[in-house]
Design a protein around this motif. Structure first.
Motif, mmCIF file in Angstrom:
data_model
loop_
_atom_site.group_PDB
_atom_site.id
_atom_site.type_symbol
_atom_site.label_atom_id
_atom_site.label_comp_id
_atom_site.label_asym_id
_atom_site.label_seq_id
_atom_site.Cartn_x
_atom_site.Cartn_y
_atom_site.Cartn_z
ATOM 1 N N ASP A 174 0.823 -1.209 0.000
ATOM 2 C CA ASP A 174 0.000 0.000 0.000
ATOM 3 C C ASP A 174 0.858 1.259 0.000
ATOM 4 O OD1 ASP A 174 -2.294 -1.460 -0.036
ATOM 5 O OD2 ASP A 174 -2.641 -1.382 2.138
ATOM 6 N N HIS A 188 3.905 1.550 -1.145
ATOM 7 C CA HIS A 188 4.522 1.699 -2.462
ATOM 8 C C HIS A 188 3.529 2.256 -3.478
ATOM 9 C CE1 HIS A 188 7.006 0.929 -5.957
ATOM 10 N NE2 HIS A 188 6.026 0.220 -6.500
ATOM 11 N N GLN A 189 2.292 1.771 -3.426
ATOM 12 C CA GLN A 189 1.276 2.264 -4.345
ATOM 13 C C GLN A 189 1.000 3.754 -4.112
ATOM 14 O OE1 GLN A 189 -1.836 -0.550 -3.340
ATOM 15 N NE2 GLN A 189 -1.490 -1.745 -5.224
ATOM 16 N N SER A 190 0.982 4.143 -2.839
ATOM 17 C CA SER A 190 0.754 5.550 -2.512
ATOM 18 C C SER A 190 1.898 6.419 -3.038
ATOM 19 C CB SER A 190 0.614 5.737 -1.003
ATOM 20 O OG SER A 190 -0.521 5.057 -0.512
ATOM 21 N N SER A 195 -1.429 3.326 -10.654
ATOM 22 C CA SER A 195 -0.856 3.147 -9.318
ATOM 23 C C SER A 195 -1.448 1.981 -8.553
ATOM 24 C CB SER A 195 -1.059 4.432 -8.499
ATOM 25 O OG SER A 195 -2.447 4.707 -8.330
ATOM 26 N N GLY A 196 -2.568 1.434 -9.053
ATOM 27 C CA GLY A 196 -3.204 0.324 -8.361
ATOM 28 C C GLY A 196 -4.072 0.743 -7.191
ATOM 29 N N LEU A 197 -4.462 2.015 -7.146
ATOM 30 C CA LEU A 197 -5.309 2.522 -6.061
ATOM 31 C C LEU A 197 -6.714 2.804 -6.567
ATOM 32 C CD1 LEU A 197 -2.919 5.061 -4.268
ATOM 33 C CD2 LEU A 197 -3.461 2.734 -3.551
#
Length: 451
Positions: free
Chosen positions: A11, A13-15, A88-90
């Motif tokens: 999480d 890293h995604q942020s 970003s995968g978010l």
């Protein structure tokens, strides 16, 4: 590593990826939009700052929602959220939250542009020239504050039955002059060092000081506090001391600065030394209750007598080209033009009040151009129009009024329209009045502009 720790790292890293994408995307959108519109304005023989403001409107809350100040309560476009989220995968909601958290960083970068622009304006000003027009600048500043404030407050109170405190606050918002916009327009038209240009810059600086004093009084009254004379006098004295110190240092500090700079050998010594003086002056101004922008102008004025002035200008100009662009684009992004829609019944009251405020705002500043006595023939209309744009200063007043809950929706819209109108009209009218004239690099600093 445990599963919860692993998920937390993912999480995080995604942020970080999302924050980087947001930051890089903001700069990309701002520079591309600003450059396209600036090129268009140049071909239409209009100031490039107008293109930057329009670019902000196009990508901001009134347009594509690619850059939206969080305090406008607007959301990024669904397309932007979807793209950033997928990369970003978010989730889109998480991306919006991250955007709101990172936007202040963009705003701080834009303020560097404002300070660099005013620093450059100070460098390009000569103390003797400012002193030569000091009496005229003072008269213009006082008139340009008193007339809009008195007429705006009285008109709202007596003609539109606006309660006294909101009327006073709206009148105070009309006293502002955006020295950043004014300096940019005069600099681009190469009239910064004419008598008219120096009068406007000097008056705009004094305008900011007077505006700060008025703002301090209005905010105190709006907050329910009693009016106290001592803090107001303290602020006035601080402003006087700061201006006097800046004028003194502009006469005496340049040789010491040159001595230090001549002994520095590491690359980038010119721009670093210049920005040290800039940050010190901004810090000093802010510390005594004044605007940091005044400190930036004072820093440039202090170093205007340096033998390295041209070298400093050469290093600062690229920073202005980059970061001042961000500043002016962000002004445009926060302008909600939906309040201009006459088909919406909720806008009618605001439009009527806005028409009144805009007329008073224009006439009050233009009249200031006729308020001084001068033995030298000058173009007074240019002086008045140079004082007209409210820009970011007017938006600051509006933001404070909104946060304090003082303004109705209609009055808030009216003040916004007044700010928008004066900000966009001033560069256009200055270009029309000055026509194809160009001050040029060899213009007599105190020469008149033909009427």
């Amino acid at each position: 590593m445990t599963l919860p720790a692993l998920l937390l790292a993912v999480d995080s890293h995604q942020s970080e990826v999302a924050e980087t994408l947001i930051s890089v995307g903001e700069f990309l959108v701002i520079f591309v939009a600003a450059r396209v519109l600036a090129e268009l304005m140049v071909r239409l023989q209009l100031p490039t700052i107008l293109g930057e403001l329009v670019a902000g409107v196009v990508i901001g809350v009134s347009g594509l929602h690619l850059i939206v100040p969080p305090d406008t309560q607007a959301q990024l476009s669904a397309w932007s959220l979807s793209v950033l989220g997928s990369l970003s995968g978010l989730e889109p909601a998480s991306v919006q939250d991250l955007y709101a958290e990172t936007f202040p960083n963009l705003k701080q970068v834009s303020e560097i542009g404002l300070y660099a622009l005013l620093f450059l304006t100070g460098l390009e000003s000569e103390l003797d020239e400012l002193v030569a027009v000091g009496a005229q600048a003072t008269t213009v500043a006082v008139t340009g504050v008193v007339l809009p404030f008195a007429l705006g407050t009285a008109g709202l109170y007596y003609l539109f039955d606006v309660p006294l405190i909101p009327a006073v606050f709206a009148g105070a918002a009309m006293t502002a002059t955006s020295i950043g916009i004014t300096a940019s327009v005069f600099g681009e038209l190469k009239f910064l060092r004419t008598r008219e240009g120096q009068t406007v810059i000097g008056a705009a600086v004094l305008d900011d000081i007077l505006g700060i004093v008025i703002l301090a009084v209005v905010v105190s009254l709006a907050g329910g506090g009693s009016f106290e004379l001592a803090p107001l006098l303290k602020l006035v004295v601080a402003a006087g001391v700061f201006v006097a110190a800046a004028l003194f240092l502009s006469r005496t500090a340049a040789p010491a600065f040159d001595w230090v700079l001549d002994r520095l050998k590491a690359p980038g010594e010119v721009v670093v030394a210049g920005f040290v003086v800039l940050t010190l002056c901004c810090f000093a101004a802010q510390a005594i209750g004044l605007e940091a922008a005044l400190g930036a102008f004072a820093a440039g004025l202090i170093l205007s007598g340096s033998k390295h002035t041209h070298a400093i200008q050469g290093t600062v100009q690229p920073l202005v080209a980059l970061f001042a662009t961000i500043f002016f684009v962000l002004i445009g992004t926060g302008m909600d033009l939906s309040v201009l829609n006459p088909m919406n019944p909720e806008n009618h009251e605001g439009l009527i009040v806005a028409a009144f405020l805009l007329v008073v705002a224009i006439l009050g500043k233009v009249a200031a151009g006729w308020s001084y006595v001068s033995k030298v023939k000058t173009n007074r209309l240019v002086v008045g129009l140079g004082m007209m744009p409210r820009g970011e200063v007017g938006l600051i007043f509006l933001g404070l009024g909104s946060q304090a809950g003082l303004l109705t929706k209609s009055l808030e819209a009216a003040i916004l329209l007044m700010v928008i109108g004066t900000t966009f009209l001033a560069p256009i009218l200055l270009r029309l009045v000055l026509g194809g004239q160009s001050g040029g690099p060899d213009l007599d600093p105190l020469a008149e502009i033909p009427t």
